[in-house]
Design a protein around this motif. Structure first.
Motif, PDB file in Angstrom:
ATOM      1  N   UNK A  82      29.190  23.809  16.240  1.00 46.78           N
ATOM      2  CA  UNK A  82      28.841  22.600  16.992  1.00 46.78           C
ATOM      3  C   UNK A  82      30.092  21.964  17.580  1.00 46.78           C
ATOM      4  N   UNK A  83      31.167  21.915  16.813  1.00 49.06           N
ATOM      5  CA  UNK A  83      32.386  21.272  17.279  1.00 49.06           C
ATOM      6  C   UNK A  83      33.076  22.055  18.384  1.00 49.06           C
ATOM      7  N   UNK A  84      32.991  23.383  18.331  1.00 48.00           N
ATOM      8  CA  UNK A  84      33.540  24.186  19.416  1.00 48.00           C
ATOM      9  C   UNK A  84      32.788  23.928  20.726  1.00 48.00           C
ATOM     10  N   UNK A  85      31.483  23.729  20.641  1.00 46.54           N
ATOM     11  CA  UNK A  85      30.717  23.355  21.833  1.00 46.54           C
ATOM     12  C   UNK A  85      31.096  21.952  22.294  1.00 46.54           C
TER      13      UNK A  85
ATOM     14  N   UNK B 274      30.012  20.008  25.761  1.00 49.14           N
ATOM     15  CA  UNK B 274      28.643  20.519  25.786  1.00 49.14           C
ATOM     16  C   UNK B 274      27.787  19.919  24.686  1.00 49.14           C
ATOM     17  N   UNK B 275      26.602  19.486  25.053  1.00 45.10           N
ATOM     18  CA  UNK B 275      25.612  19.070  24.070  1.00 45.10           C
ATOM     19  C   UNK B 275      25.018  20.318  23.414  1.00 45.10           C
TER      20      UNK B 275
ATOM     21  N   UNK C 299      29.810  15.915  17.465  1.00 43.67           N
ATOM     22  CA  UNK C 299      29.248  15.692  18.791  1.00 43.67           C
ATOM     23  C   UNK C 299      29.024  14.210  19.054  1.00 43.67           C
ATOM     24  N   UNK C 300      28.595  13.453  18.057  1.00 43.13           N
ATOM     25  CA  UNK C 300      28.320  12.032  18.270  1.00 43.13           C
ATOM     26  C   UNK C 300      29.586  11.260  18.630  1.00 43.13           C
ATOM     27  N   UNK C 301      30.718  11.625  18.055  1.00 35.89           N
ATOM     28  CA  UNK C 301      31.984  10.958  18.377  1.00 35.89           C
ATOM     29  C   UNK C 301      32.374  11.231  19.828  1.00 35.89           C
TER      30      UNK C 301
ATOM     31  N   UNK D 203      32.119   8.667  11.975  1.00 39.71           N
ATOM     32  CA  UNK D 203      33.116   9.719  11.806  1.00 39.71           C
ATOM     33  C   UNK D 203      34.407   9.443  12.564  1.00 39.71           C
ATOM     34  N   UNK D 204      34.407   8.409  13.401  1.00 32.55           N
ATOM     35  CA  UNK D 204      35.606   8.082  14.172  1.00 32.55           C
ATOM     36  C   UNK D 204      36.219   6.749  13.813  1.00 32.55           C
TER      37      UNK D 204
END
Length: 338
Positions: A82-85, A90-91, A201-203, A296-297
């Motif tokens: 997910x983090x690589x996307x 990218x969503x 992704x949310x961050x 997370x941020x």
């Protein structure tokens, strides 16, 4: 002709980069589907699709032990892909999961890993839509390979940093690698040092919503070989210099203490729930505020800037005011952690 594959060839850092360029890229001849391809050595590939881009990535995951403070190989596998996307802008829309399992593994362990993968995917959310299972006659416990597809309106690479840009990191550095190494070595802390493994992704979306994708010039998740390797990749690929201030890099006291005990730099070990982001200077404070509004941020910080001097290099301004190069490690100093 007698050279053999070593652990360092897959550990991030300079040895792995040389291996990829000298062996993999020189052997594979078709490297692109029209967008960012294999030869870019980015976190994923982009494929133009109408007015958007499909982003595709794949990652193999190996960690010892399978369960560690703060996570496990299942959460690691979903988060990593997910983090690589996400750092490509990218969503995430779908994941595939391939599991290579050693004969004799306890079925309950497999169920725990699968449950963790499901819970982490729901956190994003992103479905696991297909997969494959192999059982091998070996002493390994489990390897997990996850592939992911995402959709990007404005793809982001790790090669777009511009002179004058500002560098941010979404939270404390070194948590994953130092937590695993401390766990292996039996170093205990009252505060309970844990891995940071999580999908981010949310961050990233929070920042893009606040300042616009076009103001995000480069991103990298500092996994294998850590912050130092991620910054050096951005500097080298963007042909810019990067200056970071040691006093501004967020590090947990227990991570700093364990690093000193183990003789490892927290800048050189993997993080599994952070993003390094390079944004236009005028939007840096807005990006920082957006990061800090997410769970997370909340420990995000501005750590430096992109400079014209020392192109392809990273300078670290030390706590006493001196400067030295932040060199990428030859490989990850903590093996079998991602």
């Amino acid at each position: 002709m007698d050279e053999k594959i070593k652990l360092e060839h897959g550990a991030g850092g300079e040895i792995m980069e040389d291996f990829l360029r000298d062996v993999v890229l020189k052997t594979l001849t078709l490297k692109s589907a029209g967008g960012i391809g294999l030869d870019a050595l980015d976190d994923g590939a982009t494929i133009p699709f109408g007015d958007k881009h499909i982003v595709f990535t794949i990652d193999g995951h190996t960690v010892k032990p399978l369960f560690f403070p703060g996570g496990d190989i299942g959460r690691l596998a979903v988060s990593g892909t997910v983090n690589d996307l996400a750092v490509m802008g990218a969503k995430p829309v779908a994941l595939a999961n391939s599991m290579i399992i050693g004969e004799g593994l306890d079925m309950e362990i497999l169920k725990r890993v699968l449950k963790s993968m499901d819970e982490t995917a729901r956190e994003v959310p992103v479905p696991i839509v297909t997969g494959d299972t192999k059982v091998v006659e070996d002493k390994i416990e489990m390897f997990v390979i996850t592939a992911g597809i995402g959709i990007a309106e404005h793809p982001v690479s790790d090669a777009g940093a511009k002179i004058g840009d500002v560098v941010l990191v979404s939270g404390t550095i070194g948590d994953h690698g130092i937590a695993l190494m401390s766990h292996r070595e039996g170093i205990a802390f009252e505060t309970g040092l844990k891995s940071d493994v999580a999908p981010i992704w949310d961050v990233i979306k929070a920042v893009a919503d606040a300042i616009g994708w076009e103001k995000v010039h480069a991103m990298k998740d500092p996994t294998r070989a850590g912050l130092s390797n991620a910054l050096n990749e951005i500097a080298s690929k963007s042909n810019v210099g990067i200056l970071v201030r040691e006093a501004d890099i967020p590090i947990r006291p227990e991570v700093r203490a364990a690093s000193e005990m183990l003789g490892i730099s927290p800048y050189d070990v993997a993080n599994e729930g952070k993003v390094v982001m390079v944004v236009a200077r005028d939007y840096a404070e807005d990006a920082l505020e957006a990061m800090r509004k997410t769970e997370k941020g909340k420990n995000a910080a501005i750590i430096g800037e992109v400079i014209e001097d020392y192109r392809g290099k990273v300078l670290l301004e030390t706590g006493i005011g001196g400067k030295r190069f932040m060199e990428p490690p030859e490989g990850d100093p903590v093996p079998r952690i991602c």
